[in-house]
Motif scaffolding. Structure first.
Motif, PDB file in Angstrom:
ATOM      1  N   GLU A  77      41.481  41.995  41.821  1.00 40.59           N
ATOM      2  CA  GLU A  77      41.550  41.037  40.732  1.00 40.59           C
ATOM      3  C   GLU A  77      41.197  39.630  41.202  1.00 40.59           C
ATOM      4  OE1 GLU A  77      44.890  39.413  37.575  1.00 40.59           O
ATOM      5  OE2 GLU A  77      45.163  41.355  38.525  1.00 40.59           O
ATOM      6  N   ASP A  78      40.395  38.921  40.425  1.00 40.44           N
ATOM      7  CA  ASP A  78      39.964  37.542  40.660  1.00 40.44           C
ATOM      8  C   ASP A  78      38.989  37.371  41.822  1.00 40.44           C
ATOM      9  OD1 ASP A  78      41.486  36.597  38.513  1.00 40.44           O
ATOM     10  OD2 ASP A  78      43.222  36.201  39.788  1.00 40.44           O
ATOM     11  N   TYR A  94      37.145  33.700  45.598  1.00 40.98           N
ATOM     12  CA  TYR A  94      37.850  33.701  44.319  1.00 40.98           C
ATOM     13  C   TYR A  94      37.297  32.596  43.422  1.00 40.98           C
ATOM     14  CZ  TYR A  94      41.536  36.418  46.649  1.00 40.98           C
ATOM     15  OH  TYR A  94      42.245  37.377  47.332  1.00 40.98           O
TER      16      TYR A  94
END
Length: 95
Positions: A77-78, A94
């Protein structure tokens, strides 16, 4: 890395990050490091090395010949880019 994959990588960096807020870079190796990066103001390519410059004079660079694998679509995630390099180094970008 082949010349065409190096060109593709530098092109991806410029399209994905230039002028955008890179929340952080996470370098995972013997010594782990997380850097709040900020707005990417420049991406240089010289001497078979790519450098990513932030507005607060932050800089991340890596020799392209040290990169073993580039994951343009990581599942974490991200994370928008994941690099694996020599000496068991992993770098997570990120946005």
């Amino acid at each position: 890395m082949t010349l065409s994959s190096k060109i593709e990588f530098v092109k991806f960096l410029k399209q994905k990050f230039l002028g955008k807020n890179l929340k952080c870079l996470e370098v995972l190796c013997v010594v782990e490091c997380t850097m709040d990066f900020g707005i990417v103001t420049n991406i240089d390519f010289a001497d078979d090395k790519v450098s990513v410059w932030g507005s607060d004079s932050n800089v991340f660079w890596i020799r392209l010949d040290d990169i073993i694998n580039i994951n343009y679509n990581p599942r974490q995630e991200d994370v928008c880019l994941e690099l694996e390099a020599k000496n068991e180094v992993k770098v997570l970008f990120y946005l």
